[in-house]
Design an enzyme around this catalytic site. Structure first.
Site, PDB file in Angstrom:
ATOM      1  N   HIS A  77      47.265  40.011  45.807  1.00 39.21           N
ATOM      2  CA  HIS A  77      46.077  39.711  45.010  1.00 39.21           C
ATOM      3  C   HIS A  77      44.798  40.093  45.757  1.00 39.21           C
ATOM      4  O   HIS A  77      43.854  40.624  45.169  1.00 39.21           O
ATOM      5  CB  HIS A  77      46.077  38.230  44.654  1.00 39.21           C
ATOM      6  CG  HIS A  77      44.850  37.769  43.958  1.00 39.21           C
ATOM      7  ND1 HIS A  77      43.971  36.866  44.505  1.00 39.21           N
ATOM      8  CD2 HIS A  77      44.323  38.105  42.749  1.00 39.21           C
ATOM      9  CE1 HIS A  77      42.972  36.660  43.668  1.00 39.21           C
ATOM     10  NE2 HIS A  77      43.155  37.392  42.595  1.00 39.21           N
ATOM     11  N   GLU A  80      44.362  43.736  45.514  1.00 38.07           N
ATOM     12  CA  GLU A  80      43.885  44.073  44.167  1.00 38.07           C
ATOM     13  C   GLU A  80      42.361  44.042  44.123  1.00 38.07           C
ATOM     14  O   GLU A  80      41.713  44.935  43.555  1.00 38.07           O
ATOM     15  CB  GLU A  80      44.470  43.095  43.147  1.00 38.07           C
ATOM     16  CG  GLU A  80      43.903  43.243  41.738  1.00 38.07           C
ATOM     17  CD  GLU A  80      43.762  41.919  41.025  1.00 38.07           C
ATOM     18  OE1 GLU A  80      42.657  41.650  40.511  1.00 38.07           O
ATOM     19  OE2 GLU A  80      44.737  41.159  40.992  1.00 38.07           O
ATOM     20  N   HIS A  81      41.764  43.003  44.714  1.00 33.90           N
ATOM     21  CA  HIS A  81      40.303  42.925  44.769  1.00 33.90           C
ATOM     22  C   HIS A  81      39.715  44.099  45.552  1.00 33.90           C
ATOM     23  O   HIS A  81      38.715  44.698  45.144  1.00 33.90           O
ATOM     24  CB  HIS A  81      39.880  41.614  45.430  1.00 33.90           C
ATOM     25  CG  HIS A  81      39.881  40.440  44.516  1.00 33.90           C
ATOM     26  ND1 HIS A  81      38.741  39.737  44.197  1.00 33.90           N
ATOM     27  CD2 HIS A  81      40.888  39.843  43.828  1.00 33.90           C
ATOM     28  CE1 HIS A  81      39.039  38.749  43.374  1.00 33.90           C
ATOM     29  NE2 HIS A  81      40.337  38.787  43.136  1.00 33.90           N
ATOM     30  N   GLU A 157      37.862  31.684  44.129  1.00 37.38           N
ATOM     31  CA  GLU A 157      38.726  31.796  42.962  1.00 37.38           C
ATOM     32  C   GLU A 157      39.868  30.789  43.039  1.00 37.38           C
ATOM     33  O   GLU A 157      40.209  30.134  42.053  1.00 37.38           O
ATOM     34  CB  GLU A 157      39.289  33.223  42.872  1.00 37.38           C
ATOM     35  CG  GLU A 157      40.144  33.488  41.650  1.00 37.38           C
ATOM     36  CD  GLU A 157      40.609  34.927  41.586  1.00 37.38           C
ATOM     37  OE1 GLU A 157      41.667  35.172  40.975  1.00 37.38           O
ATOM     38  OE2 GLU A 157      39.933  35.811  42.147  1.00 37.38           O
TER      39      GLU A 157
END
Length: 470
Positions: A77, A80-81, A157
């Protein structure tokens, strides 16, 4: 998230709502999907849909949280950012600015079995975004001054989506309790202690290990010519060399010896109950009938106002304000058959749990009626036909099936297999899999709210296994 939605609504729904986790189901997909494999191993899937002048372009990588190990949970993840923080050709943020100037929309998502990137754009610009994806597949530029701010975004997040959301926190801890050494026990977004220890080198190593054409699937759906799309894929991706992929070690879950239970104390207005049973999926079951029968069983329990939970527990006994049941056959490894409920003000958790288990045991003790079975089967099929209205959802379904290893052609068999499920099949799988020895029970014990606590959701929306946004 950089001010964007955390994950598209479709992907959030796919993560839990059982009618939406299954693939599109029509003969059109069987006849119209065009598949090609480039010499470097890249898979390309194209589906022409000319009903609107738009195109969904997706790139899926066969890597997600299930590939991670302790110490770097959530790194898929995080990467991904970082895919939006610059490459050799594009400055940080420029990728998104170009798509915005072209009138398109884009985002990304990470799951347990995959990481994906997509754009929905006008038919005149699909090749532009395809070329951009090819460029960052090979030439991502990771920089420390971009990494540190993005790391703070990911930490925030996690706080917003998990730690400040009691239902999500409960589900995360339930998964960790249900699975000891199975990778689905780790959260997609990662544990905070691991996130805080990420380095730029961790991200580079993950990119170098998994972001190769022979570990990717390109999906294009919309107002396109399939032959032209495949030619463009060869032009833009064809020269990227295949990579040496790591050999996955088997991670067989330690056999469960009895029911497991946890209680999570968190600030919340209402208590919350979740139960999950270890269950096979299409990739792990000997007979696909079992997987489809479990999917129908979830629908019998909770699939609208006519389902058993709604009739018997919500409206009938008025024990719950909301209920949910979920099973997905489409994952790389064994998963959980999940049910959840929020009790009404006058209902204690023991009474609610007993009522839910009574409905599960009813599946085991008596065959479902022909009329009820037919209704549930029709609902599943109808919901999937409805999804054809979106090029993005069609692209998602094709990419998800191909990436998890089921294969996109499973969509062609879906209607037939749902209709083939019998009452005896449902009774058999309920008796085999929905047993106490496979069960984990998680209870949210609400603690007093302070002035800064977030509002509690009004309905049951357990968070699924997808993290997204940029």
């Amino acid at each position: 998230m950089r001010g964007r939605k955390w994950v598209p609504a479709l992907l959030a729904a796919l993560a839990f709502a059982w009618p939406l986790v299954v693939p599109a189901t029509t003969a059109e997909i069987e006849s119209d999907v065009v598949e090609a494999t480039l010499e470097n191993g890249l898979t390309v899937l194209v589906l022409e849909d000319r009903r609107a002048p738009v195109v969904a372009n997706m790139v899926w990588y066969r890597v997600g949280s299930a590939d991670e190990h302790s110490g770097i949970t959530g790194i898929s993840h995080m990467l991904e950012h970082m895919m939006f923080r610059g490459s050799e050709q594009y400055e940080p943020g420029e990728f998104s600015r170009v798509i915005s100037r072209l009138g398109g929309r884009e985002n990304a998502f990470t799951g347990r079995d995959y990481t994906g990137y997509f754009q929905v754009i006008g038919r005149d610009h699909w090749e532009t975004v395809m070329a951009m994806e090819a460029e960052r597949m090979q030439h991502l530029k990771l920089q420390e001054d971009e990494f540190r701010p993005e790391l703070n975004v990911v930490k925030e997040e996690r706080r917003l989506r998990v730690e400040d959301q009691p239902n999500a926190l409960l589900r995360e801890q339930m998964m960790a309790t249900a699975f000891f050494n199975h990778p689905y026990g780790n959260p997609v977004i990662g544990w905070m202690s691991d996130i805080e220890a990420y380095t730029l080198e961790d991200n580079q190593a993950w990119y170098d290990r998994y972001y190769h054409p022979n570990n990717a699937v390109v999906v294009v759906v919309g107002d396109v010519d399939a032959e032209r799309v495949i030619a463009a894929a060869r032009e833009h991706f064809g020269d990227i060399p295949a990579g040496e992929l790591p050999v996955a070690k088997p991670r067989t879950e330690t056999p469960q010896q009895g029911e497991r239970r946890i209680t999570v104390e968190a600030r919340a207005e209402l208590p919350y109950l979740m139960m999950g049973w270890k269950a096979p999926v299409l990739n792990t079951v000997d007979d696909p009938v079992d997987a489809y029968a479990l999917l129908v069983a979830a629908g019998i329990l909770d699939s609208g106002e006519a389902s058993r939970f709604a009739r018997e527990i919500v409206r009938g006994a008025e024990l719950a304000g909301a209920t949910s049941a979920r099973y997905s056959a489409f994952s790389r490894l064994d998963d959980l058959f999940l049910i959840a409920a929020v009790p009404t003000a006058d209902t204690d958790m023991d009474t609610l749990e007993a009522a839910l288990l009574e409905q599960v045991e009813r599946l085991q003790d008596e065959p479902v009626s022909a009329s009820e079975l037919e209704r549930v089967q029709a609902r599943v099929i109808a919901s999937e036909i409805y999804q054809r209205d979106s090029v993005r959802s069609q692209a998602f379904q094709l990419g998800m099936l191909e990436t998890v290893g089921v294969g996109w052609r499973e969509s062609d068999r879906f209607v037939e297999r749902v209709r083939a499920v019998t009452a005896e099949d449902v009774q058999r799988v309920a008796g085999e899999y929905l047993v106490p020895q496979r069960r984990t029970v998680a209870i949210l014990d609400p603690q007093p709210l302070d002035g800064d606590a977030p509002p509690e959701p009004a309905s049951v929306q357990p968070h699924g296994d997808t993290a997204g946004g940029m």
